[in-house]
Design a protein around this motif. Structure first.
Motif, mmCIF file in Angstrom:
data_model
loop_
_atom_site.group_PDB
_atom_site.id
_atom_site.type_symbol
_atom_site.label_atom_id
_atom_site.label_comp_id
_atom_site.label_asym_id
_atom_site.label_seq_id
_atom_site.Cartn_x
_atom_site.Cartn_y
_atom_site.Cartn_z
ATOM 1 N N THR A 131 -15.921 25.467 -26.419
ATOM 2 C CA THR A 131 -16.046 24.327 -27.326
ATOM 3 C C THR A 131 -17.346 24.396 -28.120
ATOM 4 O OG1 THR A 131 -17.028 23.071 -25.500
ATOM 5 C CG2 THR A 131 -14.680 22.733 -25.921
ATOM 6 N N GLU A 132 -18.299 25.191 -27.655
ATOM 7 C CA GLU A 132 -19.593 25.278 -28.324
ATOM 8 C C GLU A 132 -19.660 26.462 -29.296
ATOM 9 O OE1 GLU A 132 -21.997 23.158 -28.288
ATOM 10 O OE2 GLU A 132 -23.399 24.385 -29.468
ATOM 11 N N CYS A 133 -19.461 27.684 -28.790
ATOM 12 C CA CYS A 133 -19.650 28.863 -29.639
ATOM 13 C C CYS A 133 -18.347 29.491 -30.125
ATOM 14 C CB CYS A 133 -20.498 29.912 -28.913
ATOM 15 S SG CYS A 133 -19.620 30.748 -27.584
ATOM 16 N N GLY A 134 -17.215 29.030 -29.619
ATOM 17 C CA GLY A 134 -15.939 29.541 -30.108
ATOM 18 C C GLY A 134 -15.489 30.841 -29.482
ATOM 19 N N GLU A 135 -16.263 31.369 -28.544
ATOM 20 C CA GLU A 135 -15.866 32.603 -27.856
ATOM 21 C C GLU A 135 -14.505 32.411 -27.184
ATOM 22 O OE1 GLU A 135 -17.445 35.430 -28.029
ATOM 23 O OE2 GLU A 135 -16.228 36.547 -26.590
ATOM 24 N N ARG A 136 -13.678 33.453 -27.269
ATOM 25 C CA ARG A 136 -12.350 33.366 -26.679
ATOM 26 C C ARG A 136 -12.253 34.247 -25.442
ATOM 27 N NH1 ARG A 136 -8.431 34.346 -31.841
ATOM 28 N NH2 ARG A 136 -8.705 32.348 -32.879
ATOM 29 N N TYR A 137 -11.563 33.741 -24.449
ATOM 30 C CA TYR A 137 -11.304 34.499 -23.224
ATOM 31 C C TYR A 137 -9.807 34.544 -23.010
ATOM 32 C CZ TYR A 137 -16.239 33.610 -22.541
ATOM 33 O OH TYR A 137 -17.590 33.546 -22.721
ATOM 34 N N TYR A 138 -9.288 35.757 -22.820
ATOM 35 C CA TYR A 138 -7.850 35.913 -22.626
ATOM 36 C C TYR A 138 -7.546 36.234 -21.175
ATOM 37 C CZ TYR A 138 -7.901 36.234 -27.690
ATOM 38 O OH TYR A 138 -8.099 35.965 -29.007
ATOM 39 N N TYR A 139 -6.392 35.766 -20.735
ATOM 40 C CA TYR A 139 -5.950 36.080 -19.383
ATOM 41 C C TYR A 139 -5.398 37.507 -19.373
ATOM 42 C CZ TYR A 139 -6.019 31.007 -19.178
ATOM 43 O OH TYR A 139 -6.385 29.707 -19.262
ATOM 44 N N ALA A 140 -5.743 38.282 -18.344
ATOM 45 C CA ALA A 140 -5.258 39.662 -18.227
ATOM 46 C C ALA A 140 -3.724 39.696 -18.297
ATOM 47 C CB ALA A 140 -5.739 40.282 -16.915
ATOM 48 N N LYS A 141 -3.101 38.703 -17.678
ATOM 49 C CA LYS A 141 -1.642 38.627 -17.654
ATOM 50 C C LYS A 141 -1.088 38.469 -19.081
ATOM 51 C CE LYS A 141 0.713 35.054 -16.339
ATOM 52 N NZ LYS A 141 1.041 33.801 -15.684
ATOM 53 N N THR A 142 -1.797 37.651 -19.899
ATOM 54 C CA THR A 142 -1.370 37.430 -21.280
ATOM 55 C C THR A 142 -1.485 38.718 -22.090
ATOM 56 O OG1 THR A 142 -2.177 35.156 -21.112
ATOM 57 C CG2 THR A 142 -1.767 35.995 -23.327
ATOM 58 N N LEU A 143 -2.575 39.469 -21.876
ATOM 59 C CA LEU A 143 -2.773 40.720 -22.608
ATOM 60 C C LEU A 143 -1.688 41.732 -22.229
ATOM 61 C CD1 LEU A 143 -6.655 40.988 -22.374
ATOM 62 C CD2 LEU A 143 -5.278 40.161 -24.298
ATOM 63 N N ASP A 144 -1.332 41.774 -20.947
ATOM 64 C CA ASP A 144 -0.251 42.654 -20.508
ATOM 65 C C ASP A 144 1.064 42.273 -21.178
ATOM 66 O OD1 ASP A 144 -1.918 44.023 -18.871
ATOM 67 O OD2 ASP A 144 -1.251 43.078 -17.002
ATOM 68 N N THR A 145 1.298 40.963 -21.258
ATOM 69 C CA THR A 145 2.528 40.471 -21.876
ATOM 70 C C THR A 145 2.603 40.897 -23.340
ATOM 71 O OG1 THR A 145 2.487 38.550 -20.405
ATOM 72 C CG2 THR A 145 3.897 38.391 -22.348
ATOM 73 N N ILE A 146 1.474 40.811 -24.051
ATOM 74 C CA ILE A 146 1.428 41.207 -25.461
ATOM 75 C C ILE A 146 1.742 42.704 -25.586
ATOM 76 C CG2 ILE A 146 -0.054 41.499 -27.480
ATOM 77 C CD1 ILE A 146 -1.573 38.981 -26.566
ATOM 78 N N ASP A 147 1.071 43.528 -24.774
ATOM 79 C CA ASP A 147 1.308 44.973 -24.813
ATOM 80 C C ASP A 147 2.781 45.294 -24.582
ATOM 81 O OD1 ASP A 147 -1.328 45.492 -25.330
ATOM 82 O OD2 ASP A 147 -1.825 46.227 -23.330
ATOM 83 N N ARG A 148 3.354 44.630 -23.596
ATOM 84 C CA ARG A 148 4.761 44.891 -23.267
ATOM 85 C C ARG A 148 5.679 44.489 -24.417
ATOM 86 N NH1 ARG A 148 5.940 41.662 -19.137
ATOM 87 N NH2 ARG A 148 3.872 41.723 -18.215
ATOM 88 N N LEU A 149 5.367 43.334 -25.026
ATOM 89 C CA LEU A 149 6.171 42.859 -26.154
ATOM 90 C C LEU A 149 6.110 43.860 -27.306
ATOM 91 C CD1 LEU A 149 7.687 40.491 -27.718
ATOM 92 C CD2 LEU A 149 5.414 39.854 -28.536
ATOM 93 N N LEU A 150 4.893 44.315 -27.632
ATOM 94 C CA LEU A 150 4.718 45.195 -28.787
ATOM 95 C C LEU A 150 5.341 46.567 -28.561
ATOM 96 C CD1 LEU A 150 1.070 44.267 -29.820
ATOM 97 C CD2 LEU A 150 3.203 43.540 -30.905
ATOM 98 N N LYS A 151 5.361 47.019 -27.307
ATOM 99 C CA LYS A 151 5.917 48.337 -27.004
ATOM 100 C C LYS A 151 7.438 48.313 -26.951
ATOM 101 C CE LYS A 151 1.982 50.231 -24.453
ATOM 102 N NZ LYS A 151 1.364 50.361 -23.126
#
Ligand SMILES: [Zn+2]
Length: 74
Positions: A37-57
């Motif tokens: 909420t302060e600096c806008g840095e984003r943190y992604y869940y490892a599970k979400t990143l895996d899901t994206i990779d799987r979707l794109l592949k």
């Protein structure tokens, strides 16, 4: 969670993420992330990143395409 950079709280949000896979750039909408909420840095869940990779592949729907400018700081 707590932001590693500024120590403020993050909130769960759906964001638009630039995502590189095998040398190609994708823009993925509706990605769940923790956003500071302060600096806008984003943190992604490892599970979400895996899901994206799987979707794109695998076979996936493309909802839009965009031109991307590549620039360099002199
Ligand atoms: Zn922060």
């Amino acid at each position: 969670m707590i932001c590693e950079f500024c120590g403020e709280q993050t909130v769960k949000k759906k964001v638009k993420k630039q995502h590189w896979l095998d040398g190609r750039l994708y823009v993925v909408e509706n990605v769940e992330a923790e956003v500071c909420t302060e600096c806008g840095e984003r943190y992604y869940y490892a599970k979400t990143l895996d899901t994206i990779d799987r979707l794109l592949k695998s076979e996936h729907e493309v909802i839009d395409r965009m031109d991307v400018e590549v620039v360099s700081l002199k």
